[in-house]
Design an enzyme around this catalytic site. Structure first.
Site, PDB file in Angstrom:
ATOM      1  N   CYS A 113       2.656   5.482  -2.790  1.00  0.00           N
ATOM      2  CA  CYS A 113       3.352   4.202  -2.996  1.00  0.00           C
ATOM      3  C   CYS A 113       4.654   4.145  -2.212  1.00  0.00           C
ATOM      4  O   CYS A 113       5.103   3.062  -1.806  1.00  0.00           O
ATOM      5  CB  CYS A 113       3.597   3.944  -4.485  1.00  0.00           C
ATOM      6  SG  CYS A 113       4.546   5.236  -5.311  1.00  0.00           S
ATOM      7  N   HIS A 431       7.439   5.365  -9.399  1.00  0.00           N
ATOM      8  CA  HIS A 431       6.589   4.448  -8.627  1.00  0.00           C
ATOM      9  C   HIS A 431       7.450   3.524  -7.771  1.00  0.00           C
ATOM     10  O   HIS A 431       8.471   2.985  -8.229  1.00  0.00           O
ATOM     11  CB  HIS A 431       5.733   3.619  -9.591  1.00  0.00           C
ATOM     12  CG  HIS A 431       4.716   2.762  -8.911  1.00  0.00           C
ATOM     13  ND1 HIS A 431       3.808   3.247  -7.992  1.00  0.00           N
ATOM     14  CD2 HIS A 431       4.471   1.426  -9.010  1.00  0.00           C
ATOM     15  CE1 HIS A 431       3.046   2.257  -7.562  1.00  0.00           C
ATOM     16  NE2 HIS A 431       3.424   1.144  -8.161  1.00  0.00           N
TER      17      HIS A 431
END
Length: 483
Positions: A113, A431
């Site tokens: 990510c 994330h």
């Protein structure tokens, strides 16, 4: 039940049944099926006037076989479309991209990510894509093979994102990135580790700056340097010895340092441009504290700002995160951070921009007065969160080519176009997500392979203060005026 005939225009409808136990509106419904005249347009002549929807048939006095007169125009008959409905999924893929209004997401290949969010932010820069398209497959003799391969992979991936509405797997790019920078291939328990998005951003831009730089020609500007490069001038002085010197350097981002005193981006940037360094003083013959104060001497088309949220924590032997809330604006004015020489260059363009925006409000243009005019010329406080995109559209040329720099002037005012956020307590976990402003003005949240539309006011809520997504990198686009 009685039967009547109804005369409408040139037609006569015989044996039309009337159920006198139901209101006249039901009868009008029957006539609508016969004539196409909606009940509200029907005027049926009966004894005493026009038949009302709720009239009592016993008082109307309609008899068996009576001939009634109806007036009214029918609805136009709806014609079948010459071309049936076309669904987005039936369009060619390049047309689907236009219809959807944003490009595709990127599949997460296993803790990637950080890479996906970096790519989505940089993919939003049309001038960078234009420079990549011109890059030759043959490469250059002064560019090492892995840098060449990474540049080609970036170009091809950006092109694929522009053509696709379905999520793209950036496998080739990821393989080349790990080959060029092995730290992104670190494994833990046979799984690729999460990495720092800022490191990925910095390394990728550095590679592109080498590949896309001009080959010794002063006529062709360095694309990446022009787009992202910031020239700084620094004054370094020691209060103890009185020594003073100056330095110049080029960087690709400004740092927003976060402390207990920093509540807003503008405060963090000022902290980032002033620091203490410990070095040897020739006059004292020992180490001393020097103060380094920097100012911006040249502005980029795209201003990148990193929020310094991570620091090395010895106790846990990992990067810890500063969760403090730091607000940032949709419109950023960096005039106060510029050198005196650059401020003088900005005065004219800022006056032109202010006059352009003033015209919309019906204000008279003002003349440039004196050196003190910069206060008058200044657009707004850096703390403001103005939605200045409307003004931008009227005075900002939309060229993507490097030559546009010769036709436009910087104003020191920037509009937010991308935010890279991090959710979690450590840089090596959590994330990363990209929030990117489209050419239409809409914001899209790129959470790996899942693009989601977002409201502009929600973008400002990514300022930190909890465990939600918080801004780690902000990218601003310069608001320029014609020369």
């Amino acid at each position: 039940m009685i039967k009547v005939s109804v005369k409408w225009q040139k037609e006569l409808f015989r044996d039309v049944e009337i159920d006198t136990s139901l209101p006249p509106y039901v009868f009008k419904g029957q006539l609508f099926e016969l004539t196409g005249v909606p009940p509200e347009r029907q005027k049926i002549m009966v004894k005493g006037g026009i038949l009302k929807d709720d009239a009592d048939w016993s008082t109307v006095g309609v008899k068996e076989g009576q001939k009634l007169m109806m007036m009214g125009t029918a609805d136009e008959i709806v014609k079948a479309p010459e071309k049936g409905p076309v669904f987005i999924e039936d369009l060619p893929e390049d047309e689907q991209v236009i219809a959807v209004g944003h490009s595709a997401g990127l599949f997460n290949l296993g803790n990637t990510c950080y890479m996906n969010s970096t790519l989505q932010c940089l993919h939003s820069v049309p001038e960078l894509k234009s420079a990549l398209i011109k890059y030759s497959n043959a490469g250059r003799s002064d560019v090492d093979p892995t840098s060449h391969m990474l540049t080609i992979a970036t170009r091809d991936l950006f092109s694929e994102l522009d053509r696709s509405v379905k999520a793209v797997a950036p496998m080739q790019f990821w393989m080349v990135l790990r080959k060029k920078y092995p730290q992104f291939g670190q494994l833990q328990n046979s799984t690729f580790m999460q990495q720092d998005a800022e490191e990925c951003w910095t390394q990728l831009l550095y590679t592109l700056s080498q590949s896309l730089r001009s080959a010794g020609s002063s006529e062709i500007p360095d694309s990446v340097k022009n787009l992202f490069g910031i020239d700084l001038v620094s004054r370094i002085h020691c209060q103890e010895s009185g020594e003073e010197s100056s330095e110049a350097e080029s960087v690709y981002s400004l740092k927003c340092h976060i402390s207990q005193e920093v509540n807003h981006l503008s405060e963090g940037l000022k902290h980032g441009l002033k620091s203490e360094i410990d070095k040897v003083s020739p006059s004292l013959g020992r180490s001393a504290i020097f103060i380094r104060e920097s100012r911006i001497n040249s502005l980029p088309r795209y201003l990148t700002i990193q929020f310094v949220r991570f620091f090395w924590k010895r106790e846990s032997n990992q990067k810890a995160k500063i969760l403090r809330k730091v607000d940032y604006p949709l419109e950023l004015d960096v005039f106060d951070l510029c050198s005196d020489d650059l401020r003088k260059q900005l005065e004219g363009p800022r006056l032109l921009l202010r006059n352009e925006e003033g015209k919309k409000l019906g204000l008279k243009p003002k003349e440039k007065a004196s050196d003190s005019a910069d206060k008058d010329v200044k657009m707004s406080d850096a703390e403001g969160t103005s939605t200045g995109s409307e003004a931008q559209s009227s005075v900002t040329p939309q060229e993507d080519s490097p030559s546009s720099d010769k036709e436009t002037q910087m104003t020191g005012i920037y509009d937010l176009v991308a935010v890279l956020t991090h959710k979690g307590r450590s840089a090596d976990s959590g994330h990363y997500v990209a929030w990117v402003k489209q050419e239409s003005g809409k914001w899209i949240e790129y959470d790996d392979d899942n693009p989601i539309a977002q409201r502009e006011e929600d973008i400002l809520k990514l300022s930190g203060g909890g465990d939600w997504h918080m801004a780690y990198i902000c990218m601003y686009k310069a608001r320029v005026v014609p020369k």
